[in-house]
Design a protein around this motif. Structure first.
Motif, short mmCIF file in Angstrom:
data_model
loop_
_atom_site.label_atom_id
_atom_site.label_comp_id
_atom_site.label_asym_id
_atom_site.label_seq_id
_atom_site.Cartn_x
_atom_site.Cartn_y
_atom_site.Cartn_z
N UNK A 34 27.91 50.44 29.66
CA UNK A 34 27.38 49.57 28.76
C UNK A 34 26.98 50.27 27.24
N UNK A 35 27.54 49.95 26.49
CA UNK A 35 27.08 50.98 25.16
C UNK A 35 26.59 49.78 24.05
N UNK A 36 25.08 49.40 24.20
CA UNK A 36 24.63 48.50 23.23
C UNK A 36 24.86 47.24 24.17
N UNK A 37 24.12 46.02 23.65
CA UNK A 37 23.98 44.77 24.40
C UNK A 37 24.37 43.65 23.29
N UNK A 38 25.04 42.83 23.95
CA UNK A 38 25.29 41.33 23.39
C UNK A 38 25.65 40.38 24.63
N UNK A 49 26.50 51.46 37.22
CA UNK A 49 26.74 50.93 35.90
C UNK A 49 25.57 52.17 34.97
N UNK A 50 26.10 52.57 33.79
CA UNK A 50 25.39 53.59 32.96
C UNK A 50 25.24 52.60 31.52
N UNK A 51 23.83 52.65 31.18
CA UNK A 51 23.47 51.90 30.21
C UNK A 51 23.14 52.99 28.98
N UNK A 69 15.49 46.49 36.93
CA UNK A 69 14.73 45.65 38.07
C UNK A 69 15.48 44.82 38.67
N UNK A 70 16.94 44.44 38.16
CA UNK A 70 17.82 43.64 38.92
C UNK A 70 18.95 44.28 39.77
N UNK A 71 18.95 45.61 39.61
CA UNK A 71 19.80 46.52 40.31
C UNK A 71 19.83 46.66 41.49
N UNK A 72 21.01 46.35 42.50
CA UNK A 72 20.90 46.64 43.89
C UNK A 72 21.70 47.74 44.29
N UNK A 73 22.37 48.33 43.26
CA UNK A 73 23.37 49.37 43.48
C UNK A 73 22.93 50.51 42.27
N UNK A 74 23.76 51.55 42.15
CA UNK A 74 23.63 52.57 41.17
C UNK A 74 23.52 52.10 39.93
N UNK A 75 22.52 52.67 39.22
CA UNK A 75 22.42 52.16 37.60
C UNK A 75 21.55 53.52 37.07
N UNK A 76 22.23 53.76 35.91
CA UNK A 76 21.50 54.98 35.08
C UNK A 76 21.44 54.70 33.75
N UNK A 77 20.67 55.48 33.06
CA UNK A 77 20.50 55.20 31.69
C UNK A 77 20.61 56.56 31.05
#
Length: 153
Positions: free
Chosen positions: A102-106, A123-125, A138-146
């Protein structure tokens, strides 16, 4: 053997210059590895920039379009998937991607991140507005990275 598909999600017309630059560079980097870039396929924002970047590196792009006629398709899409699903196509975007970046947010990107988390897709933010990354983590139940840079992603 199936090729690895990486989804790049982000805002359309409201994308910032930073998000556009990041998406373009990310598309180039993904294509340079031989992976396939998947976006929402429209000729706008992060979708357009990521596909242009991938094509600049000789990569393959897939665009999962909301329309049934492809009228809003980016010229940088190699394989259009015309869904006629409107925003429902977000499920196709996420489930077709090995990793969602996710590159940015809308609003549409938020839906795609939520669907990815629910489907336990990594997910990569990137280029998130202040506070957004904390919410998603806070919502992640799986892999997430920034990731602050394309190289880090």
């Amino acid at each position: 053997m199936a090729r690895t598909i990486i989804g790049i999600m982000g805002p359309g017309a409201t994308a910032t210059p930073l998000q556009l630059e990041t998406a373009y560079t990310l598309g180039r980097a993904i294509a340079s590895t031989g992976w396939v870039v998947l976006t929402g396929g429209r000729a706008a924002g992060v979708m357009e920039a990521a596909c242009r970047g991938a094509q600049a590196a000789g990569g393959l792009t897939i665009g999962v379009l909301p329309s049934a006629d492809g009228a809003d398709m980016s010229a940088a899409v190699d394989i259009p998937i015309l869904t006629g699903l409107g925003d429902g196509r977000n499920v196709v975007n996420v489930l077709s991607s090995r990793v969602v970046v996710a590159c940015g947010l809308g609003p549409g990107t938020a839906a795609e991140i939520a669907l990815a988390l629910k489907a336990r897709r990594p997910v990569i933010l990137m280029a998130m507005p202040p506070g957004a990354s904390d919410l998603w983590q806070s919502l992640a139940t799986g892999p997430i990275a920034i990731a602050a840079t394309v190289e880090a992603a």
